[in-house]
Design a protein around this motif. Structure first.
Motif, short mmCIF file in Angstrom:
data_model
loop_
_atom_site.label_atom_id
_atom_site.label_comp_id
_atom_site.label_asym_id
_atom_site.label_seq_id
_atom_site.Cartn_x
_atom_site.Cartn_y
_atom_site.Cartn_z
N ILE A 1 -7.51 -0.94 4.22
CA ILE A 1 -6.23 -0.34 4.61
C ILE A 1 -6.09 1.01 3.93
O ILE A 1 -6.27 1.14 2.72
CB ILE A 1 -5.04 -1.23 4.20
N ILE B 1 -0.31 -7.84 8.12
CA ILE B 1 -1.54 -8.18 8.84
C ILE B 1 -1.27 -9.50 9.55
O ILE B 1 -1.12 -10.54 8.91
CB ILE B 1 -2.75 -8.29 7.92
N VAL C 1 -2.20 -4.70 12.44
CA VAL C 1 -1.90 -4.12 11.13
C VAL C 1 -0.79 -3.10 11.32
O VAL C 1 -0.89 -2.21 12.17
CB VAL C 1 -3.15 -3.44 10.52
N HIS D 1 -6.94 2.15 9.22
CA HIS D 1 -7.65 0.98 8.71
C HIS D 1 -8.97 0.83 9.44
O HIS D 1 -9.17 1.37 10.53
CB HIS D 1 -6.81 -0.30 8.87
N VAL E 1 2.74 -3.72 4.08
CA VAL E 1 1.84 -3.65 5.24
C VAL E 1 1.61 -5.06 5.75
O VAL E 1 1.24 -5.96 4.99
CB VAL E 1 0.50 -2.99 4.87
N TRP F 1 0.87 -1.18 0.00
CA TRP F 1 0.00 0.00 0.00
C TRP F 1 0.90 1.23 0.00
O TRP F 1 1.81 1.34 0.81
CB TRP F 1 -0.91 -0.01 1.25
#
Length: 211
Positions: free
Chosen positions: A205, A88, A134, A195, A86, A81
């Motif tokens: 996101i 998770i 996140v 997010h 990113v 992103w």
């Protein structure tokens, strides 16, 4: 582990000695590392078409939707992103318990540097939901990408290591909430991006409900 069919050739994560990382070159990855996995054990799989936003959306930094329905406890997916990786991570109960254990050794356990996370992530787990973490996977020292170091007590990091993340470039370490340990090169905790949840299994996101 989720699998897909094709992928471009990618440079390895982390920095070479004396060089800075370029996170914009990182593509969508899936990393699976259980709580009992080996230090730095991670596996990358190619692009997952259902999670890849259009090139135009990525270039503009548009929010992206992510389906986390198949993300098992102890597993972590990595997507791109705004040219950044990113993470998770679906934390296990053991990972959540390790957060309290880590706090005495953390530089900023209360997330006092406000710019590093939205207000709703200024809690002990730095997330909207305790089990789902996140974060932007870029070390706040020189921009390298930390690796998973999920195994507690790994000899490479000491018997008291609670599990978390290690930046291989200069040795900064972070707990399972991306909080940096004391006396490390990284000056702040890892960034938590905006997010929000669109449903129980879908995350957005890059945007939230505070705007």
């Amino acid at each position: 582990m989720m699998m897909s069919t094709s992928a471009p050739s990618l440079p390895p994560d982390g920095c070479t000695d004396g060089a800075s990382c370029n996170p914009s070159r990182r593509a969508l990855l899936m990393v699976t590392a259980g709580a009992g996995g080996a230090l730095l054990a991670a596996a990358a799989v190619p692009f997952v078409s259902s999670l890849t936003p259009s090139e135009r959306a990525m270039a503009a930094g548009a929010p992206i939707e992510v389906d986390i329905d198949k993300l098992a406890p102890g597993d972590m997916m990595v997507l791109e992103w705004r040219g950044k990786p990113v993470w998770i991570l679906r934390r296990t109960p053991e990972m959540l318990a390790a957060l309290a254990k880590a706090e005495p050794g953390l530089a900023d356990p209360g997330s006092g540097v406000e710019a590093q996370q939205p207000d709703y992530a200024r809690n002990s787990h730095r997330s909207l939901r305790p089990e789902v973490f996140v974060a932007v996977g870029i070390c706040t020292h020189l921009g390298c990408s930390p690796s998973s170091a999920f195994q507690a007590g790994n000899p490479a990091l000491g018997a008291d290591w609670p599990g978390g993340f290690l930046c291989p470039c200069h040795g900064s370490t972070f707990d399972f909430a991306g909080r940096v340990f004391k006396n490390k090169p990284a000056p702040t905790n890892l960034e938590v991006p905006p997010h929000t949840y669109l449903s129980d299994t879908r995350l957005l996101i890059g945007a939230d409900d505070t705007a």
